[in-house]
Structures are given as C-alpha cells and as structure tokens.
Design an enzyme around this catalytic site. Structure first.
Site, PDB file in Angstrom:
ATOM      1  N   LYS A 178       0.838  -1.200   0.000  1.00 37.40           N
ATOM      2  CA  LYS A 178       0.000   0.000   0.000  1.00 37.40           C
ATOM      3  C   LYS A 178       0.876   1.254   0.000  1.00 37.40           C
ATOM      4  O   LYS A 178       0.596   2.219  -0.718  1.00 37.40           O
ATOM      5  CB  LYS A 178      -0.933  -0.002   1.219  1.00 37.40           C
ATOM      6  CG  LYS A 178      -2.056  -1.035   1.104  1.00 37.40           C
ATOM      7  CD  LYS A 178      -2.813  -1.244   2.420  1.00 37.40           C
ATOM      8  CE  LYS A 178      -3.804  -2.396   2.303  1.00 37.40           C
ATOM      9  NZ  LYS A 178      -4.436  -2.740   3.602  1.00 37.40           N
ATOM     10  N   GLN A 205      -4.833  -1.611   9.652  1.00 34.37           N
ATOM     11  CA  GLN A 205      -4.567  -2.929   9.063  1.00 34.37           C
ATOM     12  C   GLN A 205      -5.090  -4.025   9.990  1.00 34.37           C
ATOM     13  O   GLN A 205      -4.740  -4.075  11.161  1.00 34.37           O
ATOM     14  CB  GLN A 205      -3.053  -3.089   8.834  1.00 34.37           C
ATOM     15  CG  GLN A 205      -2.664  -4.387   8.143  1.00 34.37           C
ATOM     16  CD  GLN A 205      -3.214  -4.480   6.723  1.00 34.37           C
ATOM     17  OE1 GLN A 205      -3.195  -3.515   5.966  1.00 34.37           O
ATOM     18  NE2 GLN A 205      -3.729  -5.650   6.357  1.00 34.37           N
ATOM     19  N   ASP A 222     -11.633   2.217   3.928  1.00 34.64           N
ATOM     20  CA  ASP A 222     -11.956   0.804   3.711  1.00 34.64           C
ATOM     21  C   ASP A 222     -13.460   0.572   3.553  1.00 34.64           C
ATOM     22  O   ASP A 222     -13.881  -0.510   3.153  1.00 34.64           O
ATOM     23  CB  ASP A 222     -11.429  -0.045   4.884  1.00 34.64           C
ATOM     24  CG  ASP A 222     -10.032  -0.576   4.609  1.00 34.64           C
ATOM     25  OD1 ASP A 222      -9.710  -0.814   3.427  1.00 34.64           O
ATOM     26  OD2 ASP A 222      -9.264  -0.756   5.571  1.00 34.64           O
TER      27      ASP A 222
END
Lengths: 286, 286
Positions: free
Chosen positions: A53, A97, A120
């Site tokens: 990422k 994460q 997200d």
C-alpha cells in the site's frame, strides 16, 4: 476461449489516472492527499500488505503517515490516535490494518474512524449507505470487481449473479453493489445446500470462501463469468484461488486469474478512495 | 392444505406480552416507555396508520407524544424538533410518519433521528449494523415476518429464499435478516428476467412489490411458504396483496393472508422496539 481479466494492467492504468488527478489537486488547491496507516504488531502477511500500500501510494503522490505500533499497544491508545487524525483536516483517509492483536476489539477501532475518512468502507454507516443504494465509501475488493466488469464491458444488469461467501468485507458489500447495479443476486454460503445446482444457473459467479479451488468447471454453465476473490497457499507452496482455474478454462467466458486478477484491484481502489476523499475536502471548503 | 399464518392472533399475543413488560418496567424502574410521533400534513392513509399506532401504544401502556404539524412546516422546524427529542432522556423512540410533503427531504429528517431512538430502523447506521449481522434496531415489517416464522416453527436455515422487491423498507433488510438466519437468499426485482423460474425453485417466497396479485400458483413449487407483504386496493375497492391467494391456496404449505397476515405484525414490532429501547435505557443508566 476464456478471457483472463487482467487486474494488474487495469490497476496500473487506474493508478496512472490517479497520479494525474493528484498532480492536478496539488496545483489547483495545494492539497496533497494524506493516508494514515495504523498497524499493530508484526503479522507477516500484514507487513507485506502495508508495504504494498505504501509503495502504491508513493507512486501516485499520496503521502502516507505510518503508525507501526508494538503488539502490546492498548486499545485506548489506538482510539486516541484515531480521534486525533479524525480531527486533523490535513488527513483524508485512515486505514487500520487487520487483523489486530486479540486484546483489541476490532469493531471498536474500525467504528471509531470518522465515516468521511473511512477508506476501507467498513464503518456501519458507510455499509448502511451502500446497502441503501446511496454509497459514500466502498469496500475496496467489491469496488475493484465492479471496475473489472466496467473495463471488460460486462453489464450485470438483469444477470443472475451468485456470490459465494457472506463476509462483511467481500460477500455482503458485493451483493449490495450488484443489487444496486440491477443484477438478480443470490448469496450462498457454508449453510447453502446444492451449491453446484445454483452456480450452474448463474451468468456470473463470484467466489470468496477461502477454500482452495472449490469451484470447478462442472459447477458452471458454458460462458459464465467467474470472479475469483480467493488467495490461498497450498501445502506445496503454490498460490491458488478459490476456483480450480484449469478446469474452468475453456468453459467460462471470462475469469480473473490468481494472482493478478482481483488482488491488484483492491489496492488501486484504496488509492482511488483516498484521492476522492482529498478532492471532496476541497469541495467542502468552498 | 395451506395453513394461513395468523398475524392478527400473533400480534395480539406479542402486544399482551409487551403490556406485561411495560408494567414490570414501571414497577421496577419507574419508567414509562415514550414514543414521539411526528406527522406532517393530512395524508389520509398516514392518518389511519398513525391512529392505529396510537391505539396499539395506549393498550400496551406506551405513552405517545403526538406532533401533528401543518403541511407547510419547514424542514428546519422538524429537524429542530427531532434534535430536542434526541436529547430528552424521557423519550425512548422517535417515529416520523412517511411520506413527508414534497418540500421536505425525507433522508435529512429520518437520518436526523438518533440511531438509539430510531424505532423504524431506517437510519443508515442501523441498516449497516443489520447488514453486518450485528443489528441494533430493525425495520418493523421484516422483523414481523421473522416472528411469524418463529411462531409457525419454520426455520429459514439452508432454505432457498426468494425475495421479490429491493426497497430499503422491506426487501433489503429482509434479505439481510434471512442471510443472517443462514438462508440462501436471492433478491429479485423489476429488472429480473424469468422471475417465475426463480420462484418455482424457492422453499420460501417473500413478495413486496406493490403489484396486485402478481404471484400465482403457477409460480411456486408444491409446499412452498409464501409471505405476502402487499396491500393494494383494486378499482372495485377490494383489498388484495401481491399474491393471488386463491390460486396459491392448496399449493403453498403456509401463506400470510391479506389483510391479517404481515400487516398487524408491523405495528406489533414497532411497539416491541419502543419497549426494548425503554428497557435498554434502564441498563444504560446502571
């Protein structure tokens, strides 16, 4: 002949478009998109994801602010960090994460992120808006699959779509996106009986079960489109999807390969969301 | 023989149970459940619904605070009223009767209600929690249907359920509840092709389309369970559902009649939600 849907190529194209948008945003408004990444502990797979990422962000011109926290960080510390970033107008996206260590409640943490910075799309209010056909922020994997459909000019409208898997990250939001796109959608899962009979009638099958090579050529009809969200490591070290690609080849009209299909799209969509949030922040200032 | 699922009888039973719970709540904690009802304008159907809700509340011991506002009330006034009730600890539920006059944005109004007082379950955050299998507040019609299943001991687990209709009020939350209950769920709608082929394979068919008598005996398999959410007035004045009940009779194993099936359950569930919210307010005080 089965066409392989090339997620690497498409994600590259999207990331290049994003790079141009980021350049423009900086010139026109002096804004650099900023993504906060929070990772707790040393999970090996997570470290790879986070690195990927970061690299993607760098190429596009997105600045990442990395918080690599020790395994024993308290939930409260993470929440306070999130609250600070929620308030900071220079931060456009916040990513935690997963998985988090067992002593931390994942829901408390992901739900603490301001919905407007939830890159997200996991916050209940964002999931609700998606489900009600007024999406604000989308989970990245389902969104990446929709981009693949667009690129290959496959319309889900009035198609019979069977989704195998009902996770909050893939199956459920995928179903919502497909209903919103006028598909007739069936959600199947571990409690479904006669799965093969269902998939044999589907125009589009999307598999997200985490069971290596569970869907075979016998389970689909001729010319079905098959989307493989899986990513499993076999005992011999080989990386395979949830689809038995060899037996599907020649029967499906389209298939996403593993690796190189859905996977690269997920990161591209994450980046897209950060850029969109940064662009929105300009509009909101006016 | 088709068993008619008696929503009148079950809703009566539930309301009686609620009456006892309300009595207990007042004795043990001195709390009377309070429901705010906001209605704008003079829509005839809405007036009947509101009256029915008030009567049901009264019988159970729920106090209603009625705000019957004139047609030309400004959106801002309604929002300010909602904000006041949001803050008031003596109010447990807030209900805005839809539809609202055209000059008022329904989303702005329904989303202004505090999720914890959202008795209709229409707030995106409540819809998101439901979709993610962690429901806080549920839309009343789908919840009422689940209660009918429970009463008649019909388990949706591993059943093929076809839902016709994808509204935010019925179809979508119904789908979420059924996925959460381990059913294999297909969502069909106006863009679905070969609908009859789909419903013929279903163990359970739930129809919420607003099209009078659209589902007939030819569309279902022997012994299917048929849930009729419709409520349509024919030109001759007759009240019918979305199901052609005469032709289904004898083929379905269970059927909800119209009237007297799903309809009475909706109001009972609204009452249940108010009582639950009032009970939760005690726990939250501890």
């Amino acid at each position: 002949m089965t066409v392989l849907m090339d997620g690497r190529k498409l994600s590259k194209k999207i990331k290049e478009q994003l790079r141009v948008r980021v350049e423009k945003l900086e010139k026109s408004a002096g804004i650099v998109p900023r993504l906060v990444v929070i990772m707790v502990g040393q999970d090996a797979a997570s470290q790879i994801y986070v690195r990927n990422k970061q690299q993607a962000a760098k190429k596009i011109g997105i600045q990442t602010i990395d918080n690599m926290l020790p395994e024993d960080t308290k939930e409260e510390e993470i929440l306070n960090l999130i609250y600070e970033y929620n308030e900071d107008p220079n931060i456009h996206g916040i990513l935690v994460q997963l998985p988090l260590p067992a002593h931390i409640n994942e829901e408390n943490v992901t739900h603490a992120i301001l919905p407007a910075k939830d890159v997200d799309g996991f916050h209940p209010v964002n999931m609700g808006h998606l489900f009600m056909n007024a999406p604000h922020s989308l989970p990245c994997t389902p969104r990446g699959i929709m981009e693949l459909f667009k690129e290959y000019e496959i319309s889900p409208k009035s198609k019979n779509v069977v989704i195998i898997g009902r996770s909050n990250i893939v199956g459920r939001p995928m179903a919502a996106l497909m209903i919103n796109a006028d598909a007739t959608v069936t959600i199947a899962h571990s409690k479904t009986l006669n799965l093969s009979k269902l998939t044999q009638q589907a125009d589009i099958v999307i598999v997200a079960t985490g069971q290596p090579q569970m869907l075979t050529g016998e389970d689909i009809k001729k010319d079905a489109v098959v989307i493989d969200v899986g990513m499993n490591r076999l005992p011999n070290g080989k990386l395979v999807g949830d689809v038995d690609q060899a037996s599907i080849d020649g029967i499906a009209s389209y298939l996403t390969p593993v690796p190189g299909g859905v996977g690269p799209m997920t990161i591209a969509m994450l980046m897209k969301q950060v850029v969109e949030f940064a662009e929105r922040s300009v509009k909101n200032d006016c």
